[in-house]
Motif scaffolding. Structure first.
Motif, short mmCIF file in Angstrom:
data_model
loop_
_atom_site.label_atom_id
_atom_site.label_comp_id
_atom_site.label_asym_id
_atom_site.label_seq_id
_atom_site.Cartn_x
_atom_site.Cartn_y
_atom_site.Cartn_z
N ILE A 146 -10.91 -5.77 68.08
CA ILE A 146 -11.52 -7.02 68.52
C ILE A 146 -13.03 -6.80 68.54
N PHE A 147 -13.79 -7.80 68.10
CA PHE A 147 -15.25 -7.66 68.00
C PHE A 147 -15.93 -8.32 69.19
N PHE A 148 -16.80 -7.54 69.86
CA PHE A 148 -17.55 -8.03 71.01
C PHE A 148 -19.02 -8.28 70.64
N GLY A 149 -19.26 -8.78 69.47
CA GLY A 149 -20.62 -9.06 69.06
C GLY A 149 -21.02 -8.29 67.83
N MET A 150 -21.99 -8.85 67.10
CA MET A 150 -22.49 -8.24 65.86
C MET A 150 -24.02 -8.20 65.91
N ALA A 151 -24.59 -7.21 65.26
CA ALA A 151 -26.05 -7.12 65.19
C ALA A 151 -26.48 -6.64 63.81
N LEU A 152 -27.66 -7.07 63.40
CA LEU A 152 -28.32 -6.56 62.21
C LEU A 152 -29.62 -5.91 62.66
N LEU A 153 -29.84 -4.67 62.24
CA LEU A 153 -31.01 -3.91 62.65
C LEU A 153 -31.87 -3.58 61.45
N ARG A 154 -33.20 -3.68 61.63
CA ARG A 154 -34.08 -3.30 60.54
C ARG A 154 -34.10 -1.78 60.37
N SER A 155 -34.10 -1.07 61.47
CA SER A 155 -34.10 0.40 61.42
C SER A 155 -33.39 0.94 62.65
N GLU A 156 -32.95 2.18 62.55
CA GLU A 156 -32.14 2.79 63.61
C GLU A 156 -32.99 3.77 64.42
N SER A 157 -33.87 3.21 65.25
CA SER A 157 -34.72 4.01 66.13
C SER A 157 -34.26 3.84 67.57
N THR A 158 -34.73 4.71 68.45
CA THR A 158 -34.34 4.64 69.86
C THR A 158 -34.73 3.31 70.48
N ASN A 159 -35.97 2.85 70.20
CA ASN A 159 -36.42 1.56 70.76
C ASN A 159 -35.56 0.40 70.28
N ASN A 160 -35.19 0.43 69.01
CA ASN A 160 -34.36 -0.65 68.47
C ASN A 160 -32.96 -0.65 69.08
N PHE A 161 -32.41 0.54 69.26
CA PHE A 161 -31.10 0.64 69.90
C PHE A 161 -31.17 0.18 71.35
N ASP A 195 -41.19 -9.11 64.63
CA ASP A 195 -42.34 -8.20 64.67
C ASP A 195 -43.63 -9.01 64.82
N GLU A 196 -44.79 -8.30 64.77
CA GLU A 196 -46.07 -8.96 64.97
C GLU A 196 -46.39 -9.99 63.88
N ASP A 197 -45.74 -9.88 62.74
CA ASP A 197 -45.96 -10.85 61.65
C ASP A 197 -44.98 -12.02 61.69
N GLY A 198 -44.14 -12.04 62.71
CA GLY A 198 -43.17 -13.12 62.82
C GLY A 198 -41.92 -12.92 61.98
N CYS A 199 -41.75 -11.73 61.40
CA CYS A 199 -40.55 -11.44 60.59
C CYS A 199 -39.45 -10.86 61.47
N MET A 200 -38.22 -11.17 61.11
CA MET A 200 -37.10 -10.71 61.91
C MET A 200 -36.95 -9.20 61.87
N LYS A 201 -36.84 -8.59 63.06
CA LYS A 201 -36.55 -7.16 63.17
C LYS A 201 -35.05 -6.94 63.42
N HIS A 202 -34.53 -7.68 64.40
CA HIS A 202 -33.13 -7.49 64.78
C HIS A 202 -32.52 -8.85 65.12
N LEU A 203 -31.23 -8.95 64.90
CA LEU A 203 -30.50 -10.18 65.20
C LEU A 203 -29.17 -9.80 65.83
N PHE A 204 -28.82 -10.46 66.93
CA PHE A 204 -27.55 -10.21 67.60
C PHE A 204 -26.88 -11.55 67.90
N TRP A 205 -25.55 -11.60 67.78
CA TRP A 205 -24.83 -12.81 68.16
C TRP A 205 -23.41 -12.45 68.61
N ALA A 206 -22.87 -13.31 69.47
CA ALA A 206 -21.50 -13.11 69.98
C ALA A 206 -20.90 -14.46 70.34
N GLU A 207 -19.66 -14.68 69.96
CA GLU A 207 -18.95 -15.92 70.30
C GLU A 207 -18.58 -15.94 71.77
#
Length: 521
Positions: free
Chosen positions: A137-152, A83-95
């Motif tokens: 089988i997992f095709f990636g993981m994500a952590l979301l701060r909130s579940e809004s349309t823009n975030n999705f 976000d604008e303060d440099g704090c994590m909003k969302h994180l995604f990763w996949a092997e």
């Protein structure tokens, strides 16, 4: 508490073992509870203290870990939005292997955000598929701060970039309206279906009184939903059920009916779902995650535990690969169809095929149009078995089409088509009805070394990524060695310049240099 005991506690806690069980284990190691000078609360306090120490550098440590992973696995992918303060909003990763597996098994995806499994209460959003052994089988993981349309939208676009821009055929989610809008935006051509498991779970919560007062209603409801062959069947059966139990004013049933096109199986019969439309994936994945992580887990430890869980899942796939190759399942019949299926399918899929072949012994076949149309009729009054099915046949081309759409829906020939095949003397299993994704060698491409894949012809995004991944460690090694000695540096500098000129001259498309070629006047 000795340093050895502290380390043992940390190691066992990382495996999600409860403090009471850790204490029990240590008591055994020390020769009894009276030999241990601390209690279960002390064990919990140590774990909590370690978690508090991580808080200040949790995200930074996680990103450093991801970068190390990328150094080891060039196809590892991660992305973060701040976000604008440099704090994590969302994180995604996949092997890397998850990305490769998606190219083979990414036709149908379950996407779920029902897991709150970390100390920040950020929903976990896994992308789940099914492999050739019917395993999740997992095709990636994500952590979301909130579940809004823009975030999705950010997450879906990021995930699509990681999956080489290959859109899934179908995606199954819960009924979140923000998610629905994001899917239409990012995956406009993907079939979107709501998870029946979530819907039936909500039905159980909202209709619990009705279930208790009218014991037969729940059974009736499940039959109407699961056994309606066509839209007309569903509409008539639903109306009859509502009238039978006098439920026209039930608000929750009316809501379920209004949304029927989003989740009722009859609306999706002709679409391939790889058996992912049932509750199995959501339910089993939910249970699996609960075994590995809890609400007190930091992001960094959470990532480590998820990696352990995924490693276990990959090992299960390897185990099944070995069994499918080395074991020979028993045959139920003498049909060549069954022998062919055993040769190509994995153990799990062959077992299901064998059950379908057994089911084909039920009912009778009536020829409606010679060599073209057959009716498979059942005499049973059990509503789980529809009265009849029509199977169209094109014998010359080996095409068998049943009105149940079993093959289109799950990728295996239905018992009705198999019955007609056996009845008219079709011996071999037609090749067009053997999907590669259910075969023993379905993941052969996933296991190919990256250097082999990078030499394949074509210029797809996936191949470009493989080629970059194949070159990067080589060039990194050259840079590291050349930087340590001036003669090695000059030699590398000269050869890289010459190599660049040669590559540009032979490239399919014109490449603009990204550095100055010193010996090109």
């Amino acid at each position: 508490m000795s340093n050895i005991d502290k380390q043992t506690i940390r190691d066992l806690s990382d495996q999600n073992i409860a403090p009471s069980k850790i204490l029990s284990y240590l008591s055994t190691q020390h020769g009894g509870k009276d030999k241990v000078s601390y209690n279960s609360k002390d064990v919990s306090n140590l774990i909590a203290m370690d978690n508090r120490k991580i808080l200040g550098w949790d995200i930074e440590t996680t990103l450093m870990h991801f970068q190390r992973k990328k150094d080891e696995d060039p196809e590892f992918f991660y992305a973060l939005e701040a976000d604008e303060d440099g704090c994590m909003k969302h994180l995604f990763w996949a092997e890397g292997r998850s990305r490769r597996a998606y190219l083979e098994f990414g036709d149908v995806i379950v996407f779920d955000t029902t897991y709150n499994t970390n100390m920040y209460s950020m929903p976990l959003a896994p992308f789940i598929g099914v492999n050739h052994h019917r395993q999740s089988i997992f095709f990636g993981m994500a952590l979301l701060r909130s579940e809004s349309t823009n975030n999705f939208c950010w997450l879906f676009e990021t995930w699509l970039r990681a999956m080489y821009s290959k859109h899934p055929v179908a995606i199954i989610t819960d009924q979140d309206p923000a998610m629905r809008i994001a899917i239409k935006t990012v995956f406009p051509n993907t079939i979107h279906r709501c998870c029946k498991w979530h819907i039936m779970r909500k039905a159980k919560e909202n209709l619990s009184t009705l279930y208790r007062l009218k014991p037969m209603f729940q059974t009736e409801l499940e039959l109407v939903i699961n056994c309606s062959k066509t839209l007309a069947d569903f509409e008539s059966s639903w109306a009859a059920m509502i009238e039978k139990f006098n439920l026209k004013d039930n608000n929750h049933l009316n809501l379920m009916y209004d949304k029927r096109s989003e989740w009722v199986p009859a609306y999706f019969r002709g679409i391939f779902f790889a058996e992912m439309s049932t509750n199995q994936r959501s339910e089993s994945s939910n249970a699996l995650l609960k075994l590995w992580v809890n609400s007190h887990t930091s992001i960094y430890k959470f990532v480590l535990k998820i990696e352990g869980m995924i490693e276990t899942i990959w090992q299960h796939e390897v185990d099944e690969d070995i069994k499918s190759i080395n074991e020979t399942p028993s045959l139920w019949s003498r049909y060549q169809l069954e022998f062919d299926a055993r040769e190509v399918y994995t153990r799990k899929v062959f077992k299901e095929f064998k059950e379908l072949l057994k089911d084909s012994t039920l009912g009778i076949v009536i020829e409606k149009d010679r060599d073209a149309l057959y009716e498979v009729r059942y005499c049973s009054s059990n509503r789980k078995w529809p009265e009849s099915h029509l199977v169209s046949v094109e014998k010359s081309s080996g095409i068998f089409s049943c009105d149940c759409n079993g093959f289109e829906f799950e990728g295996l020939l239905c018992s009705h088509a198999l019955k007609v095949m056996c009845n008219i003397g079709i011996e071999k299993l037609p090749s067009q009805y053997i999907l590669k994704r259910w075969c023993k060698n379905a993941n052969a491409e996933v296991k190919r070394p990256i250097n082999d894949r990078s030499r394949d012809t074509g210029n797809s995004q996936a191949l470009q990524t493989f080629r970059i991944a194949a070159f990067r460690p080589k060039f990194n090694h050259i840079v590291e060695l050349a930087s340590k000695d001036v003669r090695a540096f000059k030699l590398a500098d000269k050869n890289i310049d010459e190599l660049f000129i040669s590559v540009v001259a032979n490239s399919v498309r014109k490449v603009e240099p990204t550095f100055r070629v010193t010996n090109n006047k």
